[in-house]
Scaffold this motif. Structure first.
Motif, PDB file in Angstrom:
ATOM      1  N   LYS A 130       0.854  -1.182   0.000  1.00 50.08           N
ATOM      2  CA  LYS A 130       0.000   0.000   0.000  1.00 50.08           C
ATOM      3  C   LYS A 130       0.895   1.237   0.000  1.00 50.08           C
ATOM      4  CE  LYS A 130      -3.796  -2.457   0.620  1.00 50.08           C
ATOM      5  NZ  LYS A 130      -4.834  -2.598  -0.430  1.00 50.08           N
ATOM      6  N   LEU A 131       0.508   2.250  -0.766  1.00 53.84           N
ATOM      7  CA  LEU A 131       1.325   3.445  -0.928  1.00 53.84           C
ATOM      8  C   LEU A 131       0.688   4.624  -0.200  1.00 53.84           C
ATOM      9  CD1 LEU A 131       2.157   3.154  -4.735  1.00 53.84           C
ATOM     10  CD2 LEU A 131       3.363   2.131  -2.789  1.00 53.84           C
ATOM     11  N   TYR A 132       1.442   5.230   0.727  1.00 56.58           N
ATOM     12  CA  TYR A 132       1.004   6.389   1.496  1.00 56.58           C
ATOM     13  C   TYR A 132       1.870   7.597   1.133  1.00 56.58           C
ATOM     14  CZ  TYR A 132      -1.439   3.172   4.704  1.00 56.58           C
ATOM     15  OH  TYR A 132      -2.269   2.220   5.253  1.00 56.58           O
ATOM     16  N   GLY A 133       1.301   8.806   1.289  1.00 51.54           N
ATOM     17  CA  GLY A 133       2.114  10.009   1.221  1.00 51.54           C
ATOM     18  C   GLY A 133       2.041  10.804  -0.054  1.00 51.54           C
ATOM     19  N   LYS A 134       1.097  10.515  -0.930  1.00 52.57           N
ATOM     20  CA  LYS A 134       1.057  11.184  -2.233  1.00 52.57           C
ATOM     21  C   LYS A 134       0.565  12.617  -2.147  1.00 52.57           C
ATOM     22  CE  LYS A 134      -3.726  10.056  -3.344  1.00 52.57           C
ATOM     23  NZ  LYS A 134      -4.059  10.051  -1.917  1.00 52.57           N
ATOM     24  N   GLY A 135      -0.183  12.999  -1.090  1.00 49.68           N
ATOM     25  CA  GLY A 135      -0.933  14.236  -1.058  1.00 49.68           C
ATOM     26  C   GLY A 135      -2.401  13.944  -1.302  1.00 49.68           C
ATOM     27  N   ALA A 136      -3.198  14.960  -1.649  1.00 58.03           N
ATOM     28  CA  ALA A 136      -4.635  14.725  -1.809  1.00 58.03           C
ATOM     29  C   ALA A 136      -5.314  15.917  -2.460  1.00 58.03           C
ATOM     30  CB  ALA A 136      -5.285  14.429  -0.456  1.00 58.03           C
ATOM     31  N   SER A 137      -6.565  15.670  -2.839  1.00 63.62           N
ATOM     32  CA  SER A 137      -7.486  16.703  -3.302  1.00 63.62           C
ATOM     33  C   SER A 137      -8.861  16.351  -2.753  1.00 63.62           C
ATOM     34  CB  SER A 137      -7.531  16.734  -4.832  1.00 63.62           C
ATOM     35  OG  SER A 137      -8.196  15.575  -5.330  1.00 63.62           O
ATOM     36  N   ALA A 138      -9.873  17.117  -3.134  1.00 62.92           N
ATOM     37  CA  ALA A 138     -11.235  16.812  -2.691  1.00 62.92           C
ATOM     38  C   ALA A 138     -11.696  15.457  -3.200  1.00 62.92           C
ATOM     39  CB  ALA A 138     -12.195  17.902  -3.165  1.00 62.92           C
ATOM     40  N   TYR A 139     -11.126  14.999  -4.313  1.00 64.06           N
ATOM     41  CA  TYR A 139     -11.583  13.749  -4.920  1.00 64.06           C
ATOM     42  C   TYR A 139     -11.107  12.510  -4.153  1.00 64.06           C
ATOM     43  CZ  TYR A 139     -12.957  16.560  -8.932  1.00 64.06           C
ATOM     44  OH  TYR A 139     -13.547  17.496  -9.748  1.00 64.06           O
ATOM     45  N   ASP A 140     -10.003  12.613  -3.428  1.00 61.70           N
ATOM     46  CA  ASP A 140      -9.470  11.426  -2.750  1.00 61.70           C
ATOM     47  C   ASP A 140      -9.097  11.706  -1.298  1.00 61.70           C
ATOM     48  OD1 ASP A 140      -7.273  13.000  -3.188  1.00 61.70           O
ATOM     49  OD2 ASP A 140      -6.195  11.571  -4.440  1.00 61.70           O
ATOM     50  N   GLN A 152       1.587  17.634  -8.515  1.00 62.88           N
ATOM     51  CA  GLN A 152       1.217  18.948  -9.025  1.00 62.88           C
ATOM     52  C   GLN A 152       0.744  19.803  -7.870  1.00 62.88           C
ATOM     53  OE1 GLN A 152      -2.701  18.930 -11.249  1.00 62.88           O
ATOM     54  NE2 GLN A 152      -2.393  16.710 -11.060  1.00 62.88           N
ATOM     55  N   VAL A 153       0.687  21.107  -8.109  1.00 64.60           N
ATOM     56  CA  VAL A 153       0.123  22.031  -7.128  1.00 64.60           C
ATOM     57  C   VAL A 153      -1.074  22.719  -7.759  1.00 64.60           C
ATOM     58  CG1 VAL A 153       2.229  22.414  -5.803  1.00 64.60           C
ATOM     59  CG2 VAL A 153       1.795  23.807  -7.829  1.00 64.60           C
ATOM     60  N   CYS A 154      -2.096  22.922  -6.941  1.00 69.15           N
ATOM     61  CA  CYS A 154      -3.344  23.502  -7.433  1.00 69.15           C
ATOM     62  C   CYS A 154      -4.132  24.013  -6.239  1.00 69.15           C
ATOM     63  CB  CYS A 154      -4.151  22.444  -8.187  1.00 69.15           C
ATOM     64  SG  CYS A 154      -5.493  23.108  -9.190  1.00 69.15           S
ATOM     65  N   ASN A 155      -5.053  24.927  -6.477  1.00 66.92           N
ATOM     66  CA  ASN A 155      -5.997  25.284  -5.433  1.00 66.92           C
ATOM     67  C   ASN A 155      -6.781  24.036  -5.041  1.00 66.92           C
ATOM     68  OD1 ASN A 155      -7.744  26.618  -3.704  1.00 66.92           O
ATOM     69  ND2 ASN A 155      -9.011  27.463  -5.340  1.00 66.92           N
ATOM     70  N   ARG A 156      -6.792  23.723  -3.751  1.00 63.55           N
ATOM     71  CA  ARG A 156      -7.511  22.576  -3.183  1.00 63.55           C
ATOM     72  C   ARG A 156      -6.852  21.238  -3.494  1.00 63.55           C
ATOM     73  NH1 ARG A 156     -13.965  23.153  -3.474  1.00 63.55           N
ATOM     74  NH2 ARG A 156     -13.634  21.366  -2.087  1.00 63.55           N
ATOM     75  N   ALA A 157      -5.603  21.234  -3.944  1.00 65.82           N
ATOM     76  CA  ALA A 157      -4.939  19.958  -4.242  1.00 65.82           C
ATOM     77  C   ALA A 157      -3.435  20.142  -4.243  1.00 65.82           C
ATOM     78  CB  ALA A 157      -5.393  19.415  -5.588  1.00 65.82           C
ATOM     79  N   THR A 158      -2.738  19.196  -3.632  1.00 69.82           N
ATOM     80  CA  THR A 158      -1.282  19.108  -3.749  1.00 69.82           C
ATOM     81  C   THR A 158      -0.905  17.641  -3.793  1.00 69.82           C
ATOM     82  OG1 THR A 158      -0.837  21.177  -2.564  1.00 69.82           O
ATOM     83  CG2 THR A 158       0.946  19.574  -2.670  1.00 69.82           C
ATOM     84  N   TYR A 159      -0.081  17.285  -4.776  1.00 69.60           N
ATOM     85  CA  TYR A 159       0.469  15.936  -4.880  1.00 69.60           C
ATOM     86  C   TYR A 159       1.985  16.044  -5.011  1.00 69.60           C
ATOM     87  CZ  TYR A 159      -4.330  14.397  -5.727  1.00 69.60           C
ATOM     88  OH  TYR A 159      -5.676  14.145  -5.600  1.00 69.60           O
ATOM     89  N   VAL A 160       2.696  15.100  -4.404  1.00 73.34           N
ATOM     90  CA  VAL A 160       4.159  15.167  -4.354  1.00 73.34           C
ATOM     91  C   VAL A 160       4.769  13.902  -4.946  1.00 73.34           C
ATOM     92  CG1 VAL A 160       4.116  16.643  -2.311  1.00 73.34           C
ATOM     93  CG2 VAL A 160       4.249  14.169  -2.021  1.00 73.34           C
ATOM     94  N   PRO A 161       6.030  13.958  -5.392  1.00 77.61           N
ATOM     95  CA  PRO A 161       6.702  12.787  -5.985  1.00 77.61           C
ATOM     96  C   PRO A 161       7.311  11.876  -4.915  1.00 77.61           C
ATOM     97  CG  PRO A 161       8.132  14.682  -6.154  1.00 77.61           C
ATOM     98  CD  PRO A 161       6.849  15.182  -5.536  1.00 77.61           C
ATOM     99  N   TYR A 162       6.475  11.456  -3.992  1.00 77.46           N
ATOM    100  CA  TYR A 162       6.940  10.656  -2.846  1.00 77.46           C
ATOM    101  C   TYR A 162       5.881   9.625  -2.491  1.00 77.46           C
ATOM    102  CZ  TYR A 162       7.375   9.403   2.094  1.00 77.46           C
ATOM    103  OH  TYR A 162       7.431   8.705   3.267  1.00 77.46           O
ATOM    104  N   TYR A 163       6.306   8.509  -1.949  1.00 79.55           N
ATOM    105  CA  TYR A 163       5.407   7.570  -1.292  1.00 79.55           C
ATOM    106  C   TYR A 163       6.202   6.747  -0.295  1.00 79.55           C
ATOM    107  CZ  TYR A 163       7.400   4.102  -4.515  1.00 79.55           C
ATOM    108  OH  TYR A 163       8.278   3.310  -5.215  1.00 79.55           O
ATOM    109  N   TRP A 164       5.489   6.205   0.674  1.00 81.60           N
ATOM    110  CA  TRP A 164       6.027   5.133   1.522  1.00 81.60           C
ATOM    111  C   TRP A 164       5.181   3.901   1.244  1.00 81.60           C
ATOM    112  CZ3 TRP A 164       3.645   2.070   5.231  1.00 81.60           C
ATOM    113  CH2 TRP A 164       4.488   1.150   5.856  1.00 81.60           C
TER     114      TRP A 164
END
Length: 758
Positions: A130-140, A152-164
């Motif tokens: 299972k992969l944790y740590g990606k970031g999130a938005s309203a959809y997930d 990516q960065v966006c209003n109401r969403a941030t995702y990063v190039p990382y996982y555990w």
């Protein structure tokens, strides 16, 4: 990872109908395909579709290398809004097309299609991790794990190039500047997908992989912070309450609002002002050349006619600091001419405030600063110095989704400005604090916090808030706030109350609202709601010694303080998927998030006390029932040592009386109370006072020992302690008289024996 194919003018590809209107509308009888020519053959990772008013019940997705032979990539279900189709590893095409199937409507509309491509791929074997740590938005927001992520960065969403991964390691991927598309720099040119058997990264440009062996999610977070930098501790006042709005009318309104907070006994430590602190007109409609009259780095006469005197008065009279909004762009014609001549501006404009962004609504075209340029940061820092010198305490950084790293380099410039400030001998050593609409890994080491964007005043966005906070923390942003009550519209008293109760247990607690809504001041929503909100704020301030100490522990040991149940109870199949409860140190926070005030609580194995009570519950158990409007379901693990302050109206009033140490018996426990000056960076070199409290349950003994000088926290140091012991075998807690804290002490068993129930 670059989204979409491109026209010659650099805008994203958009499907258009026969009349040239944005969006592609298909009638059931058309049986047509929406096709995209990428211009060359690429390896594809996934396709994103944003539907319009009507969506297809299902859709076919095909690809072709030569335009004549089409391979079936997917048959997927549609749904309202935004959908992502992850493609099988090795899917390659120059042309991509979709066709929808509909039954119950006459048409469907495709608003946007983004095709994510990569030049190179690398696959790791996987054992179902299972992969944790990606970031999130309203959809997930309600999910902690992922099977794919596009940073990516966006209003109401941030995702990063990382996982555990539960397979036992973490990964962070860095790419060079060559991989970014000039007009979509907010999207990071690397992404990953997994099918449980393998995990595939795709990227553009040159790449570096950082792999971190870590057997647990907690160990993974420690390794991540060790790599990107430990989160710096915000100033002590930031652990209080922050009141923000768009629409501070003038000086009289500001001061009347502060008087209301104080006279009505609603604790407060800071206010945040929007555009109105430096201009009486927004710049959203400006053309690339800007306006000659616009001032990017001034103050507005209506709100701050005498800023230095005003802000000094607010600190002295109301014990309140002021933060100001910043935009990552320029509006003044002369400044823009200079920046354009020097090559200081990013190409294109800023994305709109949606997620995913609607590139038809780009604004601030040709006016956004390129903060990755050292010359830009030096110049920008010089412009901020006089604003810091007049007394602005922190920055609220908005709309910086112009480049994936804008927030990081923007904050770097602001730190540089603070270090060069000469308003007082201590200013260069003052802690930096900012609040940002998105983040990238490493922002927390500068002192930057993040909020969850321009959310709506709805119960659904309230329910999303805990999951966003937890996902952001796992992605590397542990200091998270939100627009309590919702930004874009009118809120209601009960909704605002429940949101305030959530905010008590967020790292940063802040209300905010837009210009056209009633501000979220507690006294404006009726007596019942205002009383409940006052109680929530009082609890927030009582928890400051606890939260502040946990923040120091996070800096020192690189362990999250606000964390998901999955981190603490990884073997509990119920706990690992929960996103609407969380652990605040040893406290289980389970706020009411439903309009019908129904509790939804799960307690894992162990003994759990109701907060401030001898009543205890044994897990594993689900709890329900109705919650009163002033009730916050809060549970404390047996063995917890919990430090609480008296109720104060601002952190300037601390200590405010004896420190209360609450003991929840049933197990051994300990806690490190950390005190320092609350303002400077001196804690980074060990200038603090730490008092270690230890509870031995079987011996019924509490002892403590301090190290470090009491001079470090100065007048804010606690000098007395009062102990309260909660024991499930008794009806009433044991409450002892206050005694001197000194450099150490103990309380013998004779004073802590429970009176057993008969």
């Amino acid at each position: 990872t670059n989204a979409s194919s491109w026209k010659d003018d650099g805008f994203p590809w958009r499907a258009v109908d026969g009349d040239g209107q944005t969006g592609w509308i298909a009638n059931e009888s058309d049986h047509d395909w929406v096709s995209i020519d990428l211009g060359a053959s690429f390896t594809l990772s996934r396709v994103e579709i944003r539907w319009g008013t009507h969506f297809a019940e299902s859709y076919y997705l095909q690809g072709s290398v030569d335009g004549s032979r089409w391979d079936n990539f997917a048959l997927a279900l549609g749904r309202e809004g935004w959908v992502v189709t992850v493609l099988a590893q090795g899917s390659r095409a120059r042309w991509v097309r979709i066709m929808g199937n509909i039954r119950n409507s006459d048409a469907y509309e495709v608003r946007d299609i983004a095709v994510h491509v990569c030049q190179k791929t690398l696959a790791f074997s996987a054992r179902g991790g299972k992969l944790y740590g990606k970031g999130a938005s309203a959809y997930d927001a309600h999910r902690l794990t992922a099977v794919a992520a596009q940073p990516q960065v966006c209003n109401r969403a941030t995702y990063v190039p990382y996982y555990w991964s539960t397979d036992g390691y973490g990964a962070l991927v860095a790419v060079d500047n060559d991989g970014f598309h000039p007009h979509l720099r907010r999207i990071y040119p690397a992404s990953y997908t997994t099918d449980g058997k393998s995990l595939s990264w795709g990227w553009l440009g040159t790449v570096e992989f950082y792999l971190m062996p870590a057997a647990t999610l907690e160990a993974g977070t420690h390794a991540y912070f060790a790599l990107t930098g430990a989160p710096r501790v915000p100033p002590r006042w930031a652990f209080g309450f922050i009141a923000s709005r768009w629409g501070w009318k003038d000086q009289n309104y500001i001061e009347a609002t502060l008087e209301n907070f104080r006279d009505r006994r609603f604790p407060l430590d800071a206010i945040v002002m929007d555009f109105e602190w430096y201009t009486n007109r927004t710049d959203y409609g400006f053309l690339p050349h800007g306006e000659t009259w616009y001032q990017d780095f001034g103050t507005q006469r209506a709100t701050l006619p005498n800023p230095k005197q005003q802000l000094k008065s607010y600190r002295q009279k109301f014990h309140v600091r002021m933060g100001g909004i910043r935009k990552p762009r320029l509006g003044n014609t002369d400044f823009l001419s200079r920046a354009r001549w020097n090559g200081w501006l990013l190409p294109g404009g800023a994305p709109d405030g949606q997620f995913p962004s609607d590139m038809d609504r780009v604004y601030a075209w040709g006016r956004n600063l390129d903060f990755s340029n050292t010359e830009v940061r030096d110049w920008y820092a010089r412009q901020l110095r006089h604003l810091l010198n007049v007394g602005i305490s922190f920055w609220w950084n908005d709309e910086g989704e112009t480049d994936y790293f804008t927030y990081f380099y923007w904050n770097t410039a602001q730190v540089q400005a603070l270090r060069a400030t000469i308003s007082s001998p201590t200013a260069p050593h003052r802690r930096f604090f900012s609040l940002n609409r998105a983040f990238t890994p490493g922002l927390a080491r500068l002192g930057g916090a993040v909020w969850t964007g321009d959310i709506d005043p709805s119960w659904e966005d309230l329910r999303r808030t805990p999951g966003l906070m937890l996902n952001y923390a796992l992605a590397g942003a542990p200091y998270v706030a939100c627009d309590i009550g919702g930004f874009s519209g009118e809120t209601q008293g009960e909704l605002l109350t429940r949101w305030m109760q959530v905010g008590v247990f967020m790292p940063i607690m802040r209300v905010h609202s837009w210009l056209w809504a009633q501000p979220h001041w507690p006294w404006l929503f009726g007596e019942t709601a205002s009383t409940a909100m006052r109680e929530a704020l009082e609890l927030r301030y009582r928890l400051i010694p606890y939260h502040y100490s946990l923040a120091h522990g996070m800096f020192d040991r690189k362990h999250l303080w606000m964390r998901p149940l999955a981190m603490v109870f990884p073997d509990d199949p119920v706990a690992v998927s929960i996103t609407m409860q969380w652990m605040d140190g040893s406290l289980m926070v389970a706020p009411v998030l439903r309009e019908d005030s129904h509790r939804e609580v799960y307690l894992p194995a162990g003994k759990w006390y109701h907060f401030n009570s001898t009543s205890a519950v044994d897990g594993e158990v689900h709890l329900g029932g109705h919650a009163e409007e002033d009730e916050i379901p809060l549970f404390v693990r047996a063995g917890t040592v919990l430090p609480l302050a008296p109720v104060v109206q601002s952190t300037d009033e601390l200590p405010g009386g004896p420190l209360e140490i609450q003991i929840y018996s049933g197990a051994d426990g300990s806690f490190d109370l950390v005190e320092d000056d609350g303002e400077s960076v001196n804690y980074e070199v060990g200038l603090m006072r730490t008092t270690n409290f230890v509870w031995y349950d079987s011996a019924r003994t509490l002892s403590w020992r301090a190290r470090g000088s009491v001079a470090e926290p100065g007048r804010h140091a606690f000098t007395q302690v009062r102990v309260t012991v909660f024991d499930s075998k008794t009806h009433h807690p044991i409450i002892l008289e206050a005694r001197d804290l000194l450099d150490g002490g103990s309380i013998p068993p004779s004073e802590l024996q429970p009176v057993l129930q008969v």
